[in-house]
Structures are given as C-alpha cells and as structure tokens.
Design an enzyme around this catalytic site. Structure first.
Site, mmCIF file in Angstrom:
data_model
loop_
_atom_site.group_PDB
_atom_site.id
_atom_site.type_symbol
_atom_site.label_atom_id
_atom_site.label_comp_id
_atom_site.label_asym_id
_atom_site.label_seq_id
_atom_site.Cartn_x
_atom_site.Cartn_y
_atom_site.Cartn_z
ATOM 1 N N HIS A 149 -33.881 15.558 -17.806
ATOM 2 C CA HIS A 149 -32.978 14.730 -18.606
ATOM 3 C C HIS A 149 -33.612 13.362 -18.823
ATOM 4 O O HIS A 149 -34.246 12.797 -17.929
ATOM 5 C CB HIS A 149 -31.628 14.585 -17.898
ATOM 6 C CG HIS A 149 -30.522 14.237 -18.839
ATOM 7 N ND1 HIS A 149 -30.288 12.950 -19.266
ATOM 8 C CD2 HIS A 149 -29.598 15.011 -19.458
ATOM 9 C CE1 HIS A 149 -29.254 12.950 -20.097
ATOM 10 N NE2 HIS A 149 -28.821 14.184 -20.241
ATOM 11 N N HIS A 150 -33.438 12.831 -20.046
ATOM 12 C CA HIS A 150 -34.056 11.546 -20.372
ATOM 13 C C HIS A 150 -33.491 10.412 -19.522
ATOM 14 O O HIS A 150 -34.107 9.353 -19.389
ATOM 15 C CB HIS A 150 -33.839 11.232 -21.865
ATOM 16 C CG HIS A 150 -34.907 10.380 -22.465
ATOM 17 N ND1 HIS A 150 -35.492 9.319 -21.813
ATOM 18 C CD2 HIS A 150 -35.523 10.427 -23.674
ATOM 19 C CE1 HIS A 150 -36.393 8.748 -22.579
ATOM 20 N NE2 HIS A 150 -36.439 9.396 -23.717
ATOM 21 N N SER A 151 -32.326 10.593 -18.936
ATOM 22 C CA SER A 151 -31.787 9.578 -18.032
ATOM 23 C C SER A 151 -32.621 9.462 -16.759
ATOM 24 O O SER A 151 -32.595 8.432 -16.084
ATOM 25 C CB SER A 151 -30.336 9.902 -17.663
ATOM 26 O OG SER A 151 -30.245 11.171 -17.041
ATOM 27 N N ASN A 199 -36.210 4.464 -17.201
ATOM 28 C CA ASN A 199 -36.735 4.275 -18.547
ATOM 29 C C ASN A 199 -37.131 2.813 -18.748
ATOM 30 O O ASN A 199 -36.389 1.913 -18.365
ATOM 31 C CB ASN A 199 -35.676 4.661 -19.583
ATOM 32 C CG ASN A 199 -35.415 6.153 -19.616
ATOM 33 O OD1 ASN A 199 -36.026 6.886 -20.380
ATOM 34 N ND2 ASN A 199 -34.503 6.626 -18.764
#
Length: 455
Positions: free
Chosen positions: A138-140, A307
C-alpha cells in the site's frame, strides 16, 4: 504508535473498490544453473519459514473513536505468512503475455486492511527457465524510492550467495523481540489529542504552502490541462504492460541534446501518448500535462518507511509533432519545476504533493472529476534503481518493472525504473477506460527511435 503522518494517511482516504491505492513491482528472474524442477516450490516453502517479520511488514492501519477518526499504525503480532506470500503457476505456454494477464488481475484486487498491507506472489511456469515475483504494498507504507531501496537491500550482488534475506525479514539478525506493552486508554487518548492539536495548527499552513506552489507551477504552463479520454471515471479492473529499453540509448539522446535521461523518458511518453490519442481521434489541441513525483529523500536518507515526495507539473508538448521540439519544451518545463522546488523547504515540497493528492481524493469520493477540469492528465514517474546485476539466492534478476495507481479521473499511469543497463517501463491503466493499452509500448519504442533519428 502515534498518528499516521498525513503524507501517508492521504493514500488511505480515497481508496475504494474501483481505486486500490497500492503500488507494485514485477521482477523477472533467471533460474540458477543448478536449479531442479522443484526449485520454485522449494523456494516458496522456504519463504513461508521465515523466523521473524520486520516491523514495517507488521504494520496495519487502524482508526477508532480513540483516534478521533484519524488513522494510526498498529502492530500485528501474528502475521500469517501464508496469506501474504502466495505461490502461483502460469497456464501454458507460459509466455510474458500470460504473466502480464495474471499480474493485471492481481493488481486490481484490494489489500485487506485487517492485515498488514502487502502481498508477494511467487510465480512459476514462465518460459525460458525463468520465474517471476509480483509484490504489492500500500502506498501509505512507502513511496517508490523506498520500495526500490528495500528491494535492493533484499537482493545480493553475489551470484553464489544462498542466504539472501527475504524482503519481509529483519535486516539485522537477532532474537525475536518481545511484545511491547500497549499504552493505556488515558495515555493513548492524551497522546492523540496532543497530536490532533498539532495537526490542526499545521494543516492550514501546509495546505496554504501547497496551494501556493501549485498556483506557481500552473502559471508556468501554456494553458490549463485539457480533458482527455484518460480523465474519466475508472473501474477496479486493471490492464498492465511492461517492456525495457537499453539505458545507453536514452543516455546517448540525452548527451546529444543537453537533456536529462528523465527528460528523455518523458519525451518517449509524450510521443506514445500523442500517437495513441491520434489513433483514437482524441488528441486535444492543448498539450497534455503530467504530474511527475520527485523524491525528497537525500543521499544519506536510508529510511524505507513512509512517503517523502514532491511534485512537478510538466508540459508534455503533445501539440508539437517534432520530437526535438517536444524534448526542448519538456526540458524547460522540468527545469522550471525543479527551480521552484529548490526554493522550498522539504516540508513545503511535501505540502505540494499533498495539495495535489488531497483534491484528487475529494474529487474521487464525490465524483467531481466528471465535470471539473483535471489538474493534470496523468502521472509519470521515473525511479532510479541499482546499476549492477542483482541475485536472489542465486537467481539472477533479469528485469524489474513497476506498477502504479490509476485514479478516478486519471485512468493511466506510466512508471519507469532503471535497473542494471535497462530502463524498464510499466504502464498501468483502467481496463475499461484505456483500450488496447499495450499499444503504448509500441509508441514508447517509436518515440525513442524518433529522438535518436532527430538528434
């Protein structure tokens, strides 16, 4: 753990069945010379026998009344590796076509939020004495640069190394850590209230900084981005295509024109998009605009979690037919965007990324993208990778192809990753909204040939 940073949580908010928010990677490996017929199955069983799981791969998202509705990470003390690590086989004849069909289907399914947000699929049956590994996170959890660094740490430069750690294993060996005591309700609530107060004061400043930076970048564009056939609602089904080109070809064009390799990547994409839209009789008069994520991690930043990205809006010059003119416009547009980022602090640059993603999250939830003009037409990313051959327990990494996230109103995503002597492109799109997606690969190849001939 405290509240999730906003730059991570913003990838959870817009997730729906039609819009999974995970990134992925497809790695192709050559089997070791001494591999027997059961090598892949035995390797899968070895993968399930990992003695411990790294903290990053134990994280799962959580929110409740105690978190005031905000997301936080909590630790999963009982990770089920049989759920996260899976073994698949391709139908005959086991070509790359069958592999991409399987990966397209896997990339369209949501990750289970009740578990840590990652999966790895070990895939056998690929022709040419090869196997593949498809992973999604997941990009989180992390951005593209983080994911590549994690991959690089999990592989070896030694073809004879047979003790390569798995990506989800701790990098430093040692006894399994005992469970940490969890804070009580009072302590947790006080901590969350304090964090919420910090966010309340920081949020408006971040939003203002990001919005201002977006306006500055937009002012540099010749015109607002046009609506295209990519700026439409999407479904949850995905189609994926991938191919690599010798990096020396891109570098030669860059050297002859004074551009960067990233400029050449964008010019290849611009040529492909122009041809694709011309074939569909759907090329707008105004140039397409790409949002290009830029890593804000310094050379000494070895972190893999979270991120840290900024964003540059790039004029793709699709209104020009001459390849060198497109490259010149792209180079100038990227230089202007980089100059703007250099004038910002890291926090301001991350706010710019949030200013891009937050409206998109709201638009996707409310369906506003159906009637509003897009802030940009698609996302194009270029993530530098390792420049030398890598091995996984003796299996040579042949190619590394990224997969990314189509969004509501942004039905197409192109991501490139350099590995060894190749620039590997991954094109991910909504299966319904981007028909004949594989034609974009033909356009990328033609775009590079045009640049070589013109320069």
């Amino acid at each position: 753990m405290g509240l999730m940073p906003f730059t991570d949580a913003m990838f959870l908010a817009p997730e729906t069945r039609a819009q999974p928010m995970h990134v992925g990677g497809l790695q192709l490996f050559d089997l070791p010379a001494d591999a027997g017929p059961e090598w892949v199955r035995e390797f899968y069983e070895h993968a399930l026998g990992a003695g411990d799981v790294a903290p990053l791969f134990r994280r799962r998202p959580h929110r409740s009344a105690l978190t005031l509705g905000a997301w936080k990470w909590e630790v999963d003390d009982e990770v089920d590796l049989e759920h996260h690590v899976r073994h698949s086989a391709l139908p005959r004849p086991g070509r790359v076509r069958e592999l991409l069909t399987l990966v397209s289907r896997l990339h369209g399914t949501l990750l289970d939020r009740k578990r840590p947000l990652w999966e790895t699929h070990i895939i056998e049956g690929l022709d040419g004495d090869r196997f593949a590994v498809y992973s999604k996170l997941h990009h989180s959890m992390m951005d593209g640069v983080s994911a590549l660094r994690l991959l690089q740490r999990s592989l070896s430069t030694d073809p004879d190394d047979r003790a390569t750690p798995l990506p989800w294993e701790p990098q430093v060996s040692g006894p399994r850590s005992s469970r940490r005591p969890r804070p009580g309700v009072v302590e947790q609530s006080a901590s969350l209230l304090h964090a919420a107060g910090d966010l309340a004061s920081l949020g408006p400043r971040l939003a203002a900084a990001g919005a201002h930076a977006m306006r500055e970048q937009a002012a540099l564009l010749p015109a607002p981005p046009p609506r295209t056939m990519f700026n439409v609602p999407i479904t949850g089904s995905r189609r994926y295509a991938a191919q690599g080109w010798p990096l020396k070809r891109l570098r030669a064009v860059a050297d002859r024109t004074g551009a960067t390799i990233n400029d050449v990547v964008l010019a290849m994409c611009a040529a492909s998009l122009r041809e694709y839209l011309l074939d569909a009789d759907a090329l707008p008069d105004q140039p397409l605009v790409a949002m290009t994520p830029v890593s804000l991690r310094g050379d000494g930043d070895e972190s893999t979690a979270g991120n840290a990205v900024g964003a540059i809006l790039c004029n793709l010059a699709t209104d020009h037919s001459a390849p060198l003119t497109r490259l010149e416009v792209i180079h100038e547009s990227m230089e202007n965007g980089k100059a703007l980022l250099r004038r910002m602090s890291k926090l301001q640059a991350m706010a710019l990324s949030a200013a891009v993603m937050t409206p998109m999250a709201v638009e996707s939830l409310l369906g506003v993208h159906r009637v509003t003009r897009p802030a940009f037409n698609l996302i194009i990313s270029n993530v530098p990778g390792p420049d030398h051959p890598l091995y996984w327990n003796g299996a040579r990494l042949q190619g590394s192809y990224p997969l990314s996230i189509p969004l509501a109103g942004q039905a197409l995503n192109i991501t490139a990753t350099s590995y060894n002597a190749s620039m590997d492109f991954g094109v991910t799109g909504c299966r319904r909204s981007v028909p004949h997606l594989q034609r974009l690969l033909t356009g990328l190849d033609a775009g590079l040939q045009e640049l070589e001939a013109a320069s």
